[in-house]
Design a protein around this motif. Structure first.
Motif, mmCIF file in Angstrom:
data_model
loop_
_atom_site.group_PDB
_atom_site.id
_atom_site.type_symbol
_atom_site.label_atom_id
_atom_site.label_comp_id
_atom_site.label_asym_id
_atom_site.label_seq_id
_atom_site.Cartn_x
_atom_site.Cartn_y
_atom_site.Cartn_z
ATOM 1 N N VAL A 339 0.805 -1.226 0.000
ATOM 2 C CA VAL A 339 0.000 0.000 0.000
ATOM 3 C C VAL A 339 0.834 1.269 0.000
ATOM 4 O O VAL A 339 0.309 2.349 -0.291
ATOM 5 N N ALA A 340 2.118 1.183 0.316
ATOM 6 C CA ALA A 340 2.956 2.380 0.394
ATOM 7 C C ALA A 340 4.371 2.067 -0.063
ATOM 8 O O ALA A 340 4.918 1.011 0.265
ATOM 9 N N ASP A 341 4.940 2.985 -0.816
ATOM 10 C CA ASP A 341 6.348 2.922 -1.198
ATOM 11 C C ASP A 341 7.070 3.982 -0.381
ATOM 12 O O ASP A 341 6.893 5.185 -0.604
ATOM 13 N N LEU A 342 7.869 3.531 0.573
ATOM 14 C CA LEU A 342 8.474 4.430 1.551
ATOM 15 C C LEU A 342 9.782 5.050 1.069
ATOM 16 O O LEU A 342 10.458 5.742 1.842
ATOM 17 N N ARG A 343 10.132 4.853 -0.200
ATOM 18 C CA ARG A 343 11.384 5.419 -0.714
ATOM 19 C C ARG A 343 11.333 6.944 -0.823
ATOM 20 O O ARG A 343 12.394 7.597 -0.798
ATOM 21 N N PHE A 344 10.164 7.517 -0.958
ATOM 22 C CA PHE A 344 10.060 8.926 -1.344
ATOM 23 C C PHE A 344 9.755 9.860 -0.175
ATOM 24 O O PHE A 344 10.098 11.040 -0.225
ATOM 25 N N ALA A 345 9.100 9.372 0.846
ATOM 26 C CA ALA A 345 8.749 10.199 2.003
ATOM 27 C C ALA A 345 9.954 10.321 2.934
ATOM 28 O O ALA A 345 10.776 9.404 3.019
ATOM 29 N N PRO A 346 10.073 11.440 3.651
ATOM 30 C CA PRO A 346 11.149 11.558 4.642
ATOM 31 C C PRO A 346 11.019 10.488 5.716
ATOM 32 O O PRO A 346 9.913 10.044 6.046
ATOM 33 N N GLU A 347 12.152 10.084 6.255
ATOM 34 C CA GLU A 347 12.136 9.151 7.382
ATOM 35 C C GLU A 347 11.488 9.818 8.589
ATOM 36 O O GLU A 347 11.675 11.017 8.817
#
Length: 366
Positions: A339-347
């Motif tokens: 449901v989410a690709d966490l590569r693009f959002a800030p940690e």
């Protein structure tokens, strides 16, 4: 065969010239001009699947308003241009079908809620979250100050006007073991104004302002205080993310810069971007919505919880998936990566150490 993504021609600009009313003005029953989510006559030419788009289309979830201010700020200040992007913002409205438009590759990015995207993915739509728009939901219940309902438990047996199929309604029913009677949501305050016991769904950034302008004393129950607190998110078609991750990265980065500027600096460039599209919005309403977003830290969240603009927490997404499955809204436990690709959002920010650990860390070396 994969359906290619749209690419817009200059004739697409005409939709930005339409006149839209803000959500809360529509709630007062005023008429509006132009479309609100229906089909229009835009012309598109389509790029091949491997070709990066020369223009990006962002489909919003409602009429132009301060809740979209960071995107207009990024455009006005040239942040998208600095990333090599030309971004068009298409306003939404009732029936704008954001999920379907993105799934059909009629928009590159859409705005929505994380719970909606999770349910959509469970039902087979190829959508994926790429960043958070708001760390906390502005969804709330609007009540007269004299209403005896003080807690969610007090809603047992009460009638609430809300969107049919709203996920938070089922969550409240299950968590608090209560019965809620639903009236289909109508975008108006007429029933609320005349009935002191009336309860209706609202955004804390919108309807309370107009109710108070009518001379009413009102308060809200934030749905997030029940434990049901989905992100508001930026999402895309899975194919687009896989084919053009560099475009997604640049769009998210520029949008976050826009929100940092809109909330922390002079918001007038962003306001000037959306205000002409909603000429009925008063400066007082815009100021109220912006101040409410800041007061409740809807976009930036709380640093002590590890939150910041754009960030997505894997743990929090896992909890949301588990909650939706527990109340029967998901057929199975989804993986976060579905449901989410966490590569693009800030940690997320590092969480502060508990007091005991912090004291121990500061002790003398042995």
């Amino acid at each position: 065969m994969n359906r290619p993504f749209l690419q817009m021609t200059n004739s697409d600009d005409h939709f930005l010239k339409r006149r839209y009313l803000p959500r809360a003005v529509l709630c007062l029953g005023l008429a509006f001009a132009g479309g609100c989510g229906g089909e229009d006559t835009r012309s598109f030419h389509v790029a091949g699947a491997s070709s990066p788009p020369s223009q990006i289309l962002l489909q919003t979830d409602w009429y132009p308003q301060p809740e979209h201010g960071g995107f207009y700020q990024a455009d006005a200040l040239g942040y998208y241009e600095e990333e090599g992007l030309e971004v068009r913002i298409r306003p939404g409205g009732p029936g704008s079908r954001v999920n379907q438009r993105v799934a059909l590759k009629e928009a590159h990015f859409g705005l929505g809620r994380s719970d909606e995207i999770m349910v959509a993915v469970d039902r087979g739509l190829p959508l994926i979250i790429v960043a958070a728009l708001m760390q906390h939901s502005p969804q709330a219940l609007l009540l007269h100050d004299s209403n005896p309902v003080q807690t969610f438990q007090d809603l047992d047996g009460k009638t609430v006007m809300a969107g049919v199929g709203s996920n938070w309604v089922e969550y409240l029913r299950r968590r608090y073991n209560i019965r809620i009677n639903l009236l289909p949501l109508q975008y108006g305050l007429a029933q609320f104004v005349t009935n002191p016991n009336f309860i209706q769904q609202c955004f804390i950034t919108n309807e309370p302002f107009f109710a108070r302008r009518q001379g009413l004393e009102v308060r809200t129950l934030l749905i997030s205080h029940s434990g049901y607190d989905p992100y508001r998110v930026i999402f895309a078609h899975r194919d687009f993310v896989e084919e053009h991750p560099e475009v997604v990265e640049r769009f998210v980065r520029a949008s976050i810069r826009g929100w940092e500027s809109y909330l922390g600096e002079d918001p007038s460039p962003g306001n000037a971007g959306f205000s002409p599209l909603n000429p009925q919005m008063s400066p007082a309403f815009i100021a109220y919505a912006l101040e409410t977003m800041k007061e409740h830290r809807l976009v930036e969240g709380y640093e002590e919880r590890g939150e910041r603009i754009g960030a997505l927490s894997r743990d929090r997404l896992e909890r949301q998936i588990a909650d939706l499955h527990e109340v029967g809204l998901l057929s199975r436990i989804l993986e976060v990566d579905e449901v989410a690709d966490l590569r693009f959002a800030p940690e997320p920010l590092p969480l502060p150490l508990p007091a005991a650990e912090e004291a121990g860390a500061g002790g003398e070396e042995s």
